[in-house]
Design a protein around this motif. Structure first.
Motif, PDB file in Angstrom:
ATOM      1  N   GLY A   1       0.733   4.499   7.036  1.00 18.77           N
ATOM      2  CA  GLY A   1      -0.205   3.176   7.313  1.00 18.77           C
ATOM      3  C   GLY A   1      -1.450   3.713   7.779  1.00 18.77           C
TER       4      GLY A   1
ATOM      5  N   GLU B   1      13.837   1.804  13.003  1.00 14.97           N
ATOM      6  CA  GLU B   1      12.497   1.515  12.436  1.00 14.97           C
ATOM      7  C   GLU B   1      11.310   1.601  13.221  1.00 14.97           C
TER       8      GLU B   1
ATOM      9  N   GLY C   1      -0.712   8.240   4.182  1.00 18.14           N
ATOM     10  CA  GLY C   1      -0.798   7.014   3.671  1.00 18.14           C
ATOM     11  C   GLY C   1       0.499   6.299   3.971  1.00 18.14           C
ATOM     12  N   ILE C   2       1.821   6.768   3.758  1.00 15.41           N
ATOM     13  CA  ILE C   2       2.920   6.216   4.050  1.00 15.41           C
ATOM     14  C   ILE C   2       3.179   5.672   5.532  1.00 15.41           C
TER      15      ILE C   2
ATOM     16  N   ILE D   1       9.185   4.021   6.166  1.00 15.64           N
ATOM     17  CA  ILE D   1       9.210   3.655   4.802  1.00 15.64           C
ATOM     18  C   ILE D   1      10.538   2.432   4.515  1.00 15.64           C
TER      19      ILE D   1
ATOM     20  N   PHE E   1       0.953   4.485  -2.676  1.00  9.56           N
ATOM     21  CA  PHE E   1       1.050   5.937  -2.275  1.00  9.56           C
ATOM     22  C   PHE E   1       2.294   6.526  -2.950  1.00  9.56           C
ATOM     23  N   LEU E   2       3.352   6.129  -3.022  1.00 10.95           N
ATOM     24  CA  LEU E   2       4.483   6.657  -3.556  1.00 10.95           C
ATOM     25  C   LEU E   2       4.230   6.806  -4.895  1.00 10.95           C
TER      26      LEU E   2
ATOM     27  N   ASN F   1      -2.999  13.284   2.246  1.00 13.15           N
ATOM     28  CA  ASN F   1      -3.049  11.710   2.079  1.00 13.15           C
ATOM     29  C   ASN F   1      -1.833  10.847   1.749  1.00 13.15           C
ATOM     30  N   PHE F   2      -0.845  11.572   1.300  1.00 16.74           N
ATOM     31  CA  PHE F   2       0.354  11.030   0.844  1.00 16.74           C
ATOM     32  C   PHE F   2       0.991  10.579   2.216  1.00 16.74           C
TER      33      PHE F   2
ATOM     34  N   ARG G   1       0.894  -1.440  -0.202  1.00 12.51           N
ATOM     35  CA  ARG G   1      -0.088   0.153   0.017  1.00 12.51           C
ATOM     36  C   ARG G   1       0.680   1.205   0.068  1.00 12.51           C
ATOM     37  N   THR G   2       2.006   1.376   0.829  1.00  7.33           N
ATOM     38  CA  THR G   2       2.850   2.133   0.716  1.00  7.33           C
ATOM     39  C   THR G   2       3.522   2.690  -0.387  1.00  7.33           C
TER      40      THR G   2
END
Lengths: 373, 248
Positions: B108, B75, B105-106, A218, A6-7, B101-102, A2-3
């Motif tokens: 999660g 991480e 989104g990343i 990421i 988005f990228l 949104n970006f 999903r990441t």
């Protein structure tokens, strides 16, 4: 996963919003393919010639006519003084001087032989050697014409004449664009790979957004994939415009071999090239640095790829460079598939090498890409 | 309680060749605190912050962020922190909504959470009309408020802000601090570097860095008492005067 989506979404939004990149994607292949094959033509035409005719006979006149009628030469001046013509030669107005001696006709008729003198301006070596060999051919042609006229029929049969007939395979009309267009397509795709990808990443470094990405969870390889995939697709798109529109409709080039083989190779080649773009981006902090580095690589890639000059005639050390150059293999594959119709089985070696390069460059790039300093 | 400490450093050091950017800094930050990190240009604030965010590996020393080790669990740390750098770091060629949104989104965020979050964020920032505008076209103050809101979109435990209000007008700065207070009220720890001494007074506790070392660490009030001055300005001058490094 999903990441990554988005990228990719973000990357495509940015690309489609950037008018400059869009224009480059569309206009670059069209313009380059229209202009370059026309100009990058090795057929030498328009060689300027100065003729010094001391004889001024009907024979010398015939020779001069024959030379001019060949279409390769442009008469610069026709004089009876070598000194005068040499002046033209020194001023770069003529490439060749042909000197016809006094008594040219008389000697030919009486003694069956005569001498001609050719002086060549050898600053441009190719032009000089090609020009003088053209002239040599015309003169020997002229020579056999005279023999034909002057000799008796029975003598004719006695003289040995070897005539060579050449059959040109794979590019029967020696059409220069047939040779160049596939190569230039490779150049285009290479530019996209090395330049656009590198510049894109370095721009994020310059603006500072990459730092923001680096503090997110990421994964390194996801981020890199997010950068590679868009340019991989753009590369394929540009290649397709070139191959199916420009090459086909402007130059009438239809690949003899399988398009699937071409695209398979293109796919792997682009991965290798994008790897190089990534490497460039990891070593540079500003777009200017990336530009210079990419430019340096491109110059070597292009000049050492066999695009313009055959690799076989390079010195040994240069052959080694050419063999390490991914562009070399793609140009080879393009020419083999498009002109000769080679299939996958003929190209296994090239496929293996390019796969190796793709793995090598990308590993290097990923190892060298650091989220932390 | 041990769990209340979200940032704990011990003799954290970063060297660049012969140059020691931060020298053995040791401090704790409590959960929900607004922790100010002060110092002249080149005092080592940004370097310290980058180490804490996992952007830069320390030369020596230890630190835990939200309970995770700064060397081994970067991480994990990244999931629990937000960061807003000195440079503006949203995408200028994306719209307000696209940026939200970006980044959501990343990190999660689920689709539903994301739309709720962006809705309320735009509401709070009063940016309804601007949501479809490219971020590059917004005034700096708006950009900074947006960048902060985006950096805490995933509800991190700690948010690191590196000179967030540089070049922003006083009114917007005030609004920006209102956002910080609102975030702190929700339990987000705020770690902020600044040059503005009036902002320093808004912090719960502050540290003063001089030449890569911590010279003072206390509440603004106590520091003012200690240096018997009426404002943080004077405290700052008192401490920074001893600096040997030239400002860059």
């Amino acid at each position: 996963m999903r990441t990554l989506m988005f990228l990719l979404q973000k990357e495509f939004r940015q690309i489609f919003r950037n008018a400059m990149i869009l224009r480059m994607i569309i206009a670059m292949p069209i313009i380059q393919l229209l202009i370059m094959p026309m100009a990058a033509d090795f057929e030498i035409k328009n060689i300027t010639i100065s003729i010094v005719d001391h004889d001024r006979s009907s024979y010398s006149q015939k020779l001069v006519n024959k030379i001019i009628a060949s279409g390769y030469f442009r008469l610069n001046d026709y004089s009876s003084s070598f000194h005068e013509s040499f002046g033209e030669f020194q001023n770069d107005n003529s490439d060749l001087i042909l000197e016809i001696p006094l008594n040219f006709e008389k000697d030919l008729v009486r003694e069956n032989s005569s001498d001609l003198f050719i002086a060549v301006n050898a600053i441009n070596g190719t032009k000089a050697s090609v020009g003088s060999s053209y002239l040599g051919r015309i003169i020997s042609d002229y020579n056999s014409d005279i023999r034909l006229q002057r000799s008796e029929p029975q003598q004719m049969t006695a003289s040995h004449l070897i005539e060579i007939t050449t059959l040109n395979w794979f590019n029967p009309f020696l059409n220069y664009p047939f040779f160049m267009v596939p190569g230039i397509l490779v150049v285009l795709v290479t530019m996209v790979g090395a330049f656009m990808c590198a510049l894109n990443i370095v721009k994020e470094k310059e603006v500072g957004t990459i730092e923001q990405i680096n503090v997110t969870p990421i994964k390194k390889y996801i981020f890199i994939l997010g950068k590679l995939i868009p340019f991989w697709l753009i590369g394929i798109f540009i290649f397709s415009i070139g191959l199916f529109i420009i090459a086909r409709f402007v130059y009438g080039i239809i690949p003899m071999g399988s398009v699937i083989v071409l695209y398979s190779f293109l796919g792997i080649y682009l991965i290798a090239l994008l790897g190089i773009g990534l490497i460039i981006s990891t070593y540079s902090n500003t777009q200017q640095q990336a530009m210079s580095l990419a430019f340096f690589c491109m110059m070597i890639f292009l000049l050492m790829s066999g695009l313009f000059t055959p690799i076989e005639s390079m010195p040994e050390w240069a052959k080694v460079i050419a063999k390490c150059n991914p562009v070399t293999y793609f140009i080879e594959v393009m020419r083999m598939v498009v002109l000769k119709g080679s299939g996958f089985s003929d190209l296994i070696w090239q496929f293996l090498i390019i796969c190796g390069m793709a793995v090598f460059f990308n590993t290097w790039a990923i190892v060298n890409y650091k989220k932390t300093s | 309680m041990e769990t209340d400490i979200v940032i704990k450093t011990e003799k954290l050091t970063k060297r660049f060749g012969d140059f020691i950017a931060t020298n053995q800094i040791t401090f704790d930050v409590q959960a929900g605190e607004i922790f100010g990190f002060l110092g002249a240009n080149g005092a080592g604030k940004t370097t310290a912050m980058k180490m804490l965010c996992g952007l830069s590996t320390p030369t020596s020393g230890n630190a835990t962020i939200a309970g995770f080790d700064i060397y081994r669990e970067t991480e994990q740390i990244k999931k629990n922190i937000g960061y807003m750098s000195q440079k503006f770091s949203l995408y200028e060629d994306l719209t307000v909504l696209e940026n939200i949104n970006f980044f959501g989104g990343i990190y999660g965020l689920s689709k539903k959470r994301l739309s709720e979050k962006s809705e309320s964020l735009i509401e709070t920032l009063n940016m309804k009309e601007l949501r479809k505008k490219l971020v590059g076209s917004l005034p700096l103050g708006w950009k900074q408020k947006l960048a902060f809101s985006v950096s805490i979109l995933h509800e991190p435990k700690i948010v690191f802000l590196d000179e967030p209000t540089g070049g922003v007008d006083p009114v917007t700065r005030r609004q920006f601090w209102d956002l910080l207070y609102a975030a702190a009220d929700r339990g987000i720890t705020i770690f902020v570097t600044t040059h503005y001494m009036d902002e320093a007074e808004y912090c719960n506790r502050i540290t003063m860095m001089v030449d890569g070392e911590i010279k003072a660490l206390d509440t603004p009030k106590k520091l003012m008492q200690q240096y018997s001055s009426d404002s943080m300005d004077e405290v700052f001058y008192e401490l920074a005067r001893g600096a040997k490094r030239k400002a860059d």
